[in-house]
Design an enzyme around this catalytic site. Structure first.
Site, mmCIF file in Angstrom:
data_model
loop_
_atom_site.group_PDB
_atom_site.id
_atom_site.type_symbol
_atom_site.label_atom_id
_atom_site.label_comp_id
_atom_site.label_asym_id
_atom_site.label_seq_id
_atom_site.Cartn_x
_atom_site.Cartn_y
_atom_site.Cartn_z
ATOM 1 N N ILE A 238 0.839 -1.202 0.000
ATOM 2 C CA ILE A 238 0.000 0.000 0.000
ATOM 3 C C ILE A 238 0.870 1.245 0.000
ATOM 4 O O ILE A 238 0.598 2.218 -0.710
ATOM 5 C CB ILE A 238 -0.936 -0.011 1.225
ATOM 6 N N GLY B 96 6.978 4.288 4.651
ATOM 7 C CA GLY B 96 7.482 5.507 5.269
ATOM 8 C C GLY B 96 8.916 5.326 5.693
ATOM 9 O O GLY B 96 9.620 4.437 5.200
ATOM 10 N N ALA C 161 8.718 1.890 8.200
ATOM 11 C CA ALA C 161 8.032 0.635 7.883
ATOM 12 C C ALA C 161 7.282 0.733 6.557
ATOM 13 O O ALA C 161 7.086 1.831 6.018
ATOM 14 C CB ALA C 161 7.059 0.282 9.003
ATOM 15 N N LYS D 161 1.703 -4.017 8.730
ATOM 16 C CA LYS D 161 2.802 -3.060 8.797
ATOM 17 C C LYS D 161 4.063 -3.811 9.198
ATOM 18 O O LYS D 161 4.075 -4.522 10.224
ATOM 19 C CB LYS D 161 2.486 -1.956 9.813
ATOM 20 N N ASP E 112 2.037 13.109 15.558
ATOM 21 C CA ASP E 112 2.255 13.107 14.107
ATOM 22 C C ASP E 112 0.928 13.198 13.359
ATOM 23 O O ASP E 112 0.651 12.410 12.453
ATOM 24 C CB ASP E 112 3.029 11.860 13.676
#
Length: 476
Positions: free
Chosen positions: A32, A35, A38, A55, A148
């Site tokens: 998908i 970053g 991960a 993840k 974040d």
């Protein structure tokens, strides 16, 4: 059009596990995205057939104790703090030589993708902000700061025809020390802080965090305000080190009372909303005020109703003189038209809390009209009842409104200068309170910090035009 800020440190990764199976349990269907720490895959569980968002920590970080502990904490937080506006984790750990977190797969778009088409209407933005605040409040209730909040970490999905926003990525989340609410969380050893590292997305980081503070709930609130500004303008809020966020956000197109709530989120820390719940409550109260009709609107509505009633009575008074007596004799007695109760006009629950408005006294109650014999030469015609002009009606409708002060009264009140009243005009709209410390020859302090921004300039301007004779502290 919103463009994702250049984060500089985001690496290009060489590995892609698509098509592989993790520990004989999860099959990687497709990637998908990824970053700095991960990658996220759509993966099918071979035991149940369920599809998850898997993840996986980049292999380069497997030997980094801080990154590994932070990744483990993200999985534990997502599993233990559940809320409809957060993304839950169902499994996490070490499997097949990989650190992983199995989360719910959301079918939707990130807010960053949506904003590539331009700004969104303020009504939609308020709904998204409220969803984000709801998820954030669930974290704050457990003493967790997200740290974040950005368009990339806000996912929009459609359920039953309605849109819902969900807050994602707890990789930079931090448990606020000294709060008992965090005692029920099982997180293991907390990750070590890195003094020189500022976690988050550029342009969505609170100014105090840019100065080295680890960040708390109010830092999250600043990020929500920056997110809201981006939704309304299609652009990121400028770096707070280079400009005043309040002065920049002051120019956005938003109902004034709602704009005041947004400004309260990007203020300096001491004057910011203190939690997600308090900001959500301010938005809810503001929306109730926006939906409620104003006093002027209700007065105008009553004036229109009185005008319609008067025109109808005029027609009923003169119409019998213009028709045949035989027709008049067979007509039933007309029913009188009563003016509706103004309280019934305000039936919305959002308006029920509004103060009771003065109701105008009805003018000339409508006379009961009964059939009469046709007028003859010997019988003089009864003159029509007296009616009043529209200007007279409006005067009576507004008779209970406060009278404007005369010039003499205004001049008399202007002779005495009131410092507290003058400084109160500098205070931004909203429920927040201010403490202004004035010391001759020193910088004025507002809530314990030097006077800055639009508020500071206003306060300094008042003090410059009317220098105080002594040191004092005013609470507004």
């Amino acid at each position: 059009m919103f463009t994702e800020p250049d984060q500089g440190f985001r690496p290009r990764i060489a590995h892609d596990f698509t098509g592989e199976t993790l520990g004989g349990r999860y099959h990687f269907d497709y990637r998908i995205g990824y970053g700095a720490a991960a990658s996220i895959y759509a993966a099918t569980c071979k035991n149940t057939g369920a599809i998850f968002a898997l993840k996986v920590l980049h292999p380069d970080h497997d030997n980094d104790a801080v990154e590994v502990q932070r990744f483990k904490q993200e999985g534990l937080l997502a599993a233990q703090i559940r809320h409809p506006n957060l993304i839950p984790a169902y499994d996490a750990g070490w499997l097949g030589g990989r650190h992983f977190i199995a989360m719910e797969l959301i079918e939707g778009k990130t807010l960053a993708d949506v904003l590539k088409d331009g700004p969104i209407p303020w009504e939609r933005s308020v709904s998204i902000v409220c969803d984000v605040l709801a998820g954030l409040a669930a974290l704050h209730e457990r003493a967790v700061a997200h740290r974040d909040i950005s368009p990339n970490n806000c996912i929009l999905e459609f359920i039953g025809g309605s849109e819902r926003a969900r807050l994602s990525d707890l990789g930079y989340a931090r448990v606020v020390e000294g709060m008992s609410e965090a005692e029920g969380l099982k997180l293991g050893v907390p990750p070590e802080s890195v003094p020189t590292m500022i976690f988050g997305t550029p342009y969505f980081i609170a100014p105090e965090r840019l100065r080295g503070s680890p960040g708390d709930f109010r830092a999250d609130i600043y990020s929500v305000g920056a997110l809201w500004y981006t939704m309304l303008t299609g652009e990121a809020l400028p770096d707070p080190r280079d400009s005043d966020p309040v002065a920049v956000a002051q120019r956005i197109d938003l109902p004034p009372t709602l704009r005041a709530v947004l400004l309260g989120s990007v203020e300096i820390r001491m004057r910011r909303h203190h939690s997600a719940a308090s900001m959500a409550d301010a938005i809810r109260k503001t929306l109730e005020d926006i939906r409620a009709p104003s006093n002027d609107a209700i007065h105008k509505m009553l004036a229109d109703l009185h005008g319609q009633r008067r025109r109808a009575r005029r027609f009923k008074t003169f119409a019998p003189l213009l028709v045949v007596p035989v027709w008049l004799a067979v007509q039933p007695e007309p029913t009188s038209s009563e003016c509706p109760d103004p309280k019934m006009l305000v039936a919305s629950p959002a308006v029920a809390a509004c103060p009771e408005l003065p109701v105008a006294t009805p003018v000339d109650p409508e006379p009961e009209i009964r059939p009469e014999p046709a007028p003859s030469a010997a019988t003089p015609t009864t003159p029509p009842p007296e009616w009043k002009s529209d200007s007279q009606v409006l005067v009576e409708v507004h008779a209970d409104e406060p009278r404007a002060a005369s010039r003499r009264e205004v001049a008399g009140s202007a002779r005495v200068f009131n410092l507290r009243r003058a400084l109160a005009k500098c205070k931004p709209p909203g429920p927040m309170s201010l403490e202004i410390a004035i010391v001759s020859g020193e910088k004025t302090q507002i809530d314990g910090e030097p006077a800055e921004g639009e508020l500071g300039r206003c306060v300094e301007g008042v003090l410059a035009s009317h220098p105080p004779k002594r040191a004092e502290t005013l609470k507004l």
